[in-house]
Design an enzyme around this catalytic site. Structure first.
Site, PDB file in Angstrom:
ATOM      1  N   LYS A  32      18.064   7.972  44.708  1.00  0.00           N
ATOM      2  CA  LYS A  32      19.337   7.430  44.207  1.00  0.00           C
ATOM      3  C   LYS A  32      20.488   8.129  44.921  1.00  0.00           C
ATOM      4  O   LYS A  32      20.825   9.267  44.599  1.00  0.00           O
ATOM      5  CB  LYS A  32      19.494   7.620  42.697  1.00  0.00           C
ATOM      6  CG  LYS A  32      20.687   6.816  42.178  1.00  0.00           C
ATOM      7  CD  LYS A  32      21.298   7.349  40.906  1.00  0.00           C
ATOM      8  CE  LYS A  32      22.475   8.262  41.086  1.00  0.00           C
ATOM      9  NZ  LYS A  32      23.689   7.734  41.711  1.00  0.00           N
ATOM     10  N   GLU A  90      20.768  21.985  43.229  1.00  0.00           N
ATOM     11  CA  GLU A  90      21.674  22.548  44.228  1.00  0.00           C
ATOM     12  C   GLU A  90      23.086  22.169  43.791  1.00  0.00           C
ATOM     13  O   GLU A  90      23.449  21.009  43.843  1.00  0.00           O
ATOM     14  CB  GLU A  90      21.310  21.932  45.589  1.00  0.00           C
ATOM     15  CG  GLU A  90      22.073  22.482  46.732  1.00  0.00           C
ATOM     16  CD  GLU A  90      22.007  23.982  46.751  1.00  0.00           C
ATOM     17  OE1 GLU A  90      20.899  24.529  46.721  1.00  0.00           O
ATOM     18  OE2 GLU A  90      23.079  24.608  46.735  1.00  0.00           O
ATOM     19  N   CYS A 148      29.737  21.912  49.555  1.00  0.00           N
ATOM     20  CA  CYS A 148      29.307  22.952  48.596  1.00  0.00           C
ATOM     21  C   CYS A 148      29.539  24.308  49.221  1.00  0.00           C
ATOM     22  O   CYS A 148      29.746  25.299  48.529  1.00  0.00           O
ATOM     23  CB  CYS A 148      27.830  22.846  48.294  1.00  0.00           C
ATOM     24  SG  CYS A 148      27.286  21.224  47.946  1.00  0.00           S
ATOM     25  N   GLU A 205      35.352  25.678  41.102  1.00  0.00           N
ATOM     26  CA  GLU A 205      35.167  24.866  42.306  1.00  0.00           C
ATOM     27  C   GLU A 205      36.128  23.681  42.268  1.00  0.00           C
ATOM     28  O   GLU A 205      36.120  22.903  41.322  1.00  0.00           O
ATOM     29  CB  GLU A 205      33.722  24.367  42.404  1.00  0.00           C
ATOM     30  CG  GLU A 205      33.464  23.652  43.710  1.00  0.00           C
ATOM     31  CD  GLU A 205      32.027  23.194  43.877  1.00  0.00           C
ATOM     32  OE1 GLU A 205      31.487  22.596  42.941  1.00  0.00           O
ATOM     33  OE2 GLU A 205      31.446  23.445  44.950  1.00  0.00           O
TER      34      GLU A 205
END
Ligand code: UN1
Length: 498
Positions: free
Chosen positions: A176, A251, A285, A386
């Site tokens: 997906k 992750e 990331c 973040e």
């Protein structure tokens, strides 16, 4: 111009969703540019894809790994042939500049060749037994149906880190892709179709998290889930998988620091800061969102960094002169702008950027200036959370130890870097920074596929992807003992006198 509609790929066929619904994808650099429609997949589509993968598994797991690997080799060759075309689609779909998009496809090509080689390795151990006439070994066994849920920022590279190792190990896959980059998912799957992968081995369902991702993660026939995305969603994935002990690889977020010591080559460090902070519009990331700079060179570093950031050319990534593209969506742009407000309210000094770009060239896209906050305190939210956009915090430090302490004082632990000419500093940082990836005299971005990729603390859950480490996610160890003595031998008990 006719806008194409792409389908799901289930059991070797391109098929429409049973929901009868589609969603649209537009270019983040130009919202008038409607790229295509994609299937809005639901539980029934997921059930179909998992059933196809489950059925294909029985045959695929028994195909000799070197033969499986030959198909992956062909995938790499096909990706190499289509590199520019797929990169153009990527830039149009998710905004990163064309050279970076080509790098993204290249990363999948590299991964294809690496995993093709793994087909003739997949090493286990052979060891002597403690008993006579007995043989001991461990072999990697596939697990079954693997579900891959990926982010939009590396829309071909990151799926390749998951799908290629899963397949070489003998698993089958339901993929997906992120709803913000479904065309890249379709393109990537097309390379496998054209390479001759048997039907059902790789299936694609497009859609959003709640409608498509959630039923996929929860499906009882899915044995392993590999997820790249936010820490918040990753936690939900983990919780969903916990009751049935499904294997999960996560992750997630980062707040990656670059330490600049007073003995650093300053020009190199500034260049690294610009690339690490604003490459991919800060939407990696691994992006360097914190510069932790020794107070002795702090002002000089800040002046040069600000000057360089202000000079960056922002616009459509298809234009070869552009250095930084848009952020992915209106919602993401709003989040970036909100963090800029937070930074101002917290008392940080805005030294570059800080605003949405709204001129003629930028009016129809989600463009934001490269933004630098200086004199940031480590306790501020902009130094801890973040942002996933072109916003960098510069934090002064007094010493190497102080810098490492600041570097480690966040929830995440993906990537870190140190600029120094002093080998003692370098080795101390390599040892003491609590991240999964550490760079010396290079920025926090730019991982290579043959090494483990992943992070500590809230970035991950102890697994790594890419490299040979990825094989550990997609295989189980089976330990095999063969006793050819013809009699009962009891381990730990029937010890021979020598
Ligand atoms: C990511 O941001 O999810 O190391 C992946 C890098 C790239 C991959 C980033 N090779 O920056």
């Amino acid at each position: 111009m006719i806008v194409p509609t792409y389908k799901n790929y289930i059991n070797g066929e391109w098929v429409a969703s049973q929901s009868g619904e589609v969603f649209e994808k537009r270019n983040p650099a130009d919202s008038d540019d409607l790229i295509a429609y994609f299937q809005k997949s639901n539980q029934a589509d997921v059930d179909g894809a998992v059933a196809a993968a489950r059925a294909a598994y029985d045959a695929w797991r028994l195909v000799p790994a070197p033969r499986r690997a030959e198909i992956l080799y062909r995938v790499a060759q096909i990706l190499a042939e289509r590199k520019l075309a797929y990169a153009r689609d990527m830039t149009r779909e998710m905004g990163k500049v064309l050279a970076e998009a080509e790098g993204d496809v290249q990363e999948a090509i590299d991964m294809g060749y690496l995993m093709a080689g793994e087909g003739r390795r997949l090493f286990g151990q052979t060891t002597p037994s403690e008993l006579r006439d007995k043989f001991a070994m461990s072999v990697r066994q596939p697990i079954g149906v693997s579900a891959m849920i990926t982010a939009w920022n590396f829309p071909i590279a990151v799926p390749s880190w998951k799908i290629l190792p899963a397949l070489v190990c003998g698993n089958t896959v339901v993929f997906k892709p992120a709803e913000e980059a479904p065309l890249c998912g379709v393109n990537f799957v097309q390379a496998f179709v054209d390479a001759g992968l048997p039907k059902g081995v790789l299936n694609l369902v497009t859609g959003d998290g709640p409608g498509t991702g959630a039923p996929l993660v929860a499906h009882p026939d899915v044995r392993v889930v590999s997820f790249t995305g936010s820490t918040e969603t990753g936690r939900r994935v983990n919780e969903t998988c916990a009751p049935t002990f499904k294997k999960v690889h996560l992750e997630m977020g980062g707040k990656n620091p670059i330490l600049v010591m007073d003995d650093a080559r300053l020009e190199l460090a500034v260049e690294g800061a610009v690339w690490g902070g604003f490459g991919t519009t800060g939407q990696r990331c691994t992006a360097a969102s914190r510069m932790i700079v020794h107070e002795r060179i702090y002002r000089t570093f800040v002046d040069r960094f600000v000057e360089r950031a202000k000079a960056l050319r922002v616009g459509s990534g298809l234009d070869p002169n552009i250095e930084m593209g848009p952020v992915i969506s209106e919602a993401q742009l709003a989040k970036v702008m909100q963090y800029v407000e937070v930074g101002k309210q917290e008392g940080a000094t805005l030294a570059a950027g800080g605003s949405r770009l709204t001129g003629e060239a930028h009016a129809r896209g989600f463009f934001h200036e490269p933004t630098i906050f200086v004199d940031v305190d480590r306790r501020m939210r902009i130094a801890r959370e973040e942002i996933f956009g072109p916003v960098v915090s510069v934090i002064p430090c007094r010493s190497l130890e102080d810098g490492i302490d600041i570097a480690n004082d966040v929830a995440y632990g993906l990537s870190a870097a140190i600029y120094t000419q002093n080998i003692n500093n370098a080795f101390t940082a390599m040892r003491d920074i609590d991240t999964g990836i550490c760079y010396v005299n290079a920025p926090t971005i730019g991982a290579e596929v043959h090494l483990p990729f992943g992070g500590t603390k809230a970035t991950g859950n102890g697994h790594r992807e890419a490299g040979v480490a990825a094989l550990d996610v997609f295989s189980e160890w089976k330990t095999v003992y063969v006793d050819f003595s013809g009699r009962l031998q009891r381990a730990q008990m029937d010890l021979e006198e020598i």
